[in-house]
Design a protein around this motif. Sequence first.
Motif, PDB file in Angstrom:
ATOM      1  N   SER A 121       0.847  -1.185   0.000  1.00  0.00           N
ATOM      2  CA  SER A 121       0.000   0.000   0.000  1.00  0.00           C
ATOM      3  C   SER A 121       0.885   1.238   0.000  1.00  0.00           C
ATOM      4  O   SER A 121       1.822   1.335   0.788  1.00  0.00           O
ATOM      5  N   GLU A 122       0.561   2.157  -0.879  1.00  0.00           N
ATOM      6  CA  GLU A 122       1.288   3.424  -0.905  1.00  0.00           C
ATOM      7  C   GLU A 122       0.942   4.239   0.335  1.00  0.00           C
ATOM      8  O   GLU A 122      -0.070   4.004   0.990  1.00  0.00           O
ATOM      9  N   ALA A 123       1.771   5.202   0.631  1.00  0.00           N
ATOM     10  CA  ALA A 123       1.496   6.104   1.745  1.00  0.00           C
ATOM     11  C   ALA A 123       0.190   6.851   1.487  1.00  0.00           C
ATOM     12  O   ALA A 123      -0.078   7.279   0.374  1.00  0.00           O
ATOM     13  N   HIS A 124      -0.621   6.969   2.529  1.00  0.00           N
ATOM     14  CA  HIS A 124      -1.854   7.743   2.439  1.00  0.00           C
ATOM     15  C   HIS A 124      -1.524   9.206   2.762  1.00  0.00           C
ATOM     16  O   HIS A 124      -0.381   9.551   3.026  1.00  0.00           O
ATOM     17  N   SER A 125      -2.523  10.040   2.772  1.00  0.00           N
ATOM     18  CA  SER A 125      -2.332  11.464   3.065  1.00  0.00           C
ATOM     19  C   SER A 125      -1.769  11.644   4.479  1.00  0.00           C
ATOM     20  O   SER A 125      -1.976  10.792   5.352  1.00  0.00           O
ATOM     21  N   PRO A 126      -1.088  12.758   4.735  1.00  0.00           N
ATOM     22  CA  PRO A 126      -0.517  13.003   6.067  1.00  0.00           C
ATOM     23  C   PRO A 126      -1.572  12.914   7.171  1.00  0.00           C
ATOM     24  O   PRO A 126      -2.681  13.426   7.036  1.00  0.00           O
ATOM     25  N   GLY A 127      -1.216  12.237   8.258  1.00  0.00           N
ATOM     26  CA  GLY A 127      -2.095  12.119   9.424  1.00  0.00           C
ATOM     27  C   GLY A 127      -3.073  10.961   9.376  1.00  0.00           C
ATOM     28  O   GLY A 127      -3.734  10.669  10.376  1.00  0.00           O
ATOM     29  N   VAL A 128      -3.195  10.264   8.249  1.00  0.00           N
ATOM     30  CA  VAL A 128      -4.139   9.145   8.140  1.00  0.00           C
ATOM     31  C   VAL A 128      -3.648   7.989   9.009  1.00  0.00           C
ATOM     32  O   VAL A 128      -2.456   7.674   9.037  1.00  0.00           O
ATOM     33  N   HIS A 164       3.289   0.862   3.383  1.00  0.00           N
ATOM     34  CA  HIS A 164       3.151  -0.286   4.269  1.00  0.00           C
ATOM     35  C   HIS A 164       2.747  -1.501   3.449  1.00  0.00           C
ATOM     36  O   HIS A 164       2.231  -1.374   2.347  1.00  0.00           O
ATOM     37  N   LEU A 165       2.997  -2.673   4.008  1.00  0.00           N
ATOM     38  CA  LEU A 165       2.777  -3.916   3.296  1.00  0.00           C
ATOM     39  C   LEU A 165       2.003  -4.880   4.184  1.00  0.00           C
ATOM     40  O   LEU A 165       2.266  -4.956   5.386  1.00  0.00           O
ATOM     41  N   TYR A 166       1.036  -5.579   3.577  1.00  0.00           N
ATOM     42  CA  TYR A 166       0.266  -6.605   4.282  1.00  0.00           C
ATOM     43  C   TYR A 166       0.671  -7.958   3.706  1.00  0.00           C
ATOM     44  O   TYR A 166       0.779  -8.106   2.488  1.00  0.00           O
ATOM     45  N   ARG A 167       0.857  -8.953   4.586  1.00  0.00           N
ATOM     46  CA  ARG A 167       1.233 -10.278   4.107  1.00  0.00           C
ATOM     47  C   ARG A 167       0.537 -11.348   4.936  1.00  0.00           C
ATOM     48  O   ARG A 167       0.502 -11.272   6.163  1.00  0.00           O
ATOM     49  N   ASN A 168      -0.035 -12.335   4.239  1.00  0.00           N
ATOM     50  CA  ASN A 168      -0.607 -13.492   4.917  1.00  0.00           C
ATOM     51  C   ASN A 168       0.539 -14.451   5.164  1.00  0.00           C
ATOM     52  O   ASN A 168       1.037 -15.086   4.250  1.00  0.00           O
ATOM     53  N   ALA A 169       0.952 -14.545   6.419  1.00  0.00           N
ATOM     54  CA  ALA A 169       2.118 -15.358   6.773  1.00  0.00           C
ATOM     55  C   ALA A 169       1.740 -16.758   7.233  1.00  0.00           C
ATOM     56  O   ALA A 169       2.612 -17.545   7.573  1.00  0.00           O
ATOM     57  N   GLY A 170       0.465 -17.078   7.236  1.00  0.00           N
ATOM     58  CA  GLY A 170       0.042 -18.374   7.756  1.00  0.00           C
ATOM     59  C   GLY A 170      -0.431 -19.321   6.678  1.00  0.00           C
ATOM     60  O   GLY A 170      -0.279 -19.074   5.481  1.00  0.00           O
ATOM     61  N   ASP A 171      -1.012 -20.402   7.126  1.00  0.00           N
ATOM     62  CA  ASP A 171      -1.523 -21.442   6.225  1.00  0.00           C
ATOM     63  C   ASP A 171      -3.018 -21.295   5.950  1.00  0.00           C
ATOM     64  O   ASP A 171      -3.592 -22.084   5.206  1.00  0.00           O
ATOM     65  N   ASP A 172      -3.659 -20.332   6.585  1.00  0.00           N
ATOM     66  CA  ASP A 172      -5.103 -20.135   6.437  1.00  0.00           C
ATOM     67  C   ASP A 172      -5.372 -18.754   5.835  1.00  0.00           C
ATOM     68  O   ASP A 172      -4.524 -17.873   5.876  1.00  0.00           O
ATOM     69  N   ILE A 173      -6.576 -18.578   5.346  1.00  0.00           N
ATOM     70  CA  ILE A 173      -6.997 -17.273   4.845  1.00  0.00           C
ATOM     71  C   ILE A 173      -6.958 -16.270   6.002  1.00  0.00           C
ATOM     72  O   ILE A 173      -7.232 -16.621   7.143  1.00  0.00           O
ATOM     73  N   VAL A 174      -6.562 -15.042   5.699  1.00  0.00           N
ATOM     74  CA  VAL A 174      -6.592 -13.961   6.689  1.00  0.00           C
ATOM     75  C   VAL A 174      -7.831 -13.122   6.406  1.00  0.00           C
ATOM     76  O   VAL A 174      -8.086 -12.739   5.266  1.00  0.00           O
ATOM     77  N   ARG A 175      -8.592 -12.868   7.456  1.00  0.00           N
ATOM     78  CA  ARG A 175      -9.736 -11.969   7.359  1.00  0.00           C
ATOM     79  C   ARG A 175      -9.542 -10.891   8.417  1.00  0.00           C
ATOM     80  O   ARG A 175      -9.252 -11.190   9.575  1.00  0.00           O
ATOM     81  N   TYR A 176      -9.686  -9.647   7.971  1.00  0.00           N
ATOM     82  CA  TYR A 176      -9.567  -8.544   8.929  1.00  0.00           C
ATOM     83  C   TYR A 176     -10.467  -7.397   8.505  1.00  0.00           C
ATOM     84  O   TYR A 176     -10.864  -7.289   7.351  1.00  0.00           O
TER      85      TYR A 176
END
Length: 183
Positions: A121-128, A164-176
Amino acid sequence: MEQIHIKLGRNLKSIRQTRGLSLDKVAELTGVSKAMLGQIERGETSPTISIIWKIANGLRLSFTTLIEEPPSEVAVITKDELEPLLESGGQYRVYPMFPFEPTKKFEVYSVEMDTGCMHESEAHSPGVEEYILVSTGTLVIEIQNTSYTVGAGSAVRYAADQPHLYRNAGDDIVRYDAIIYYP
């Protein structure tokens, strides 16, 4: 329900015209080509999440301002009724649950990441700020070369005005669920 890329095109054109901006000026502000912006406005293409973020950041808008419908007094949202935004060949699915409203200054998404999926994910606007609440799986978030592991039933908050970067590090689907706060 209207397709997201159609709403996006209509909203982008309306915002651009309301602000008195040309396609050239929007291209300059966002880093998205004039040709791509024209295709988006005409509903001829379904842009990636990254392109939508570039437009939102360049115009200093929330992400969902570009894809929202007018709100009603009570809103019951069923994920099955929403058209997800897809990245990484459909391995990263974002469901816009509650779009941004200027009086509330936040938006809410439900996200699913398949095993092995990574999303930058690219940087969002300042303060987000982002608030992430993991319901299943193990999510790793990388910010400024530091990794944070967030498991099911846990949450994390961070300044999202940096890449920032999001990564599924496990063996199951990630839901958030993600709450994005705009100051």
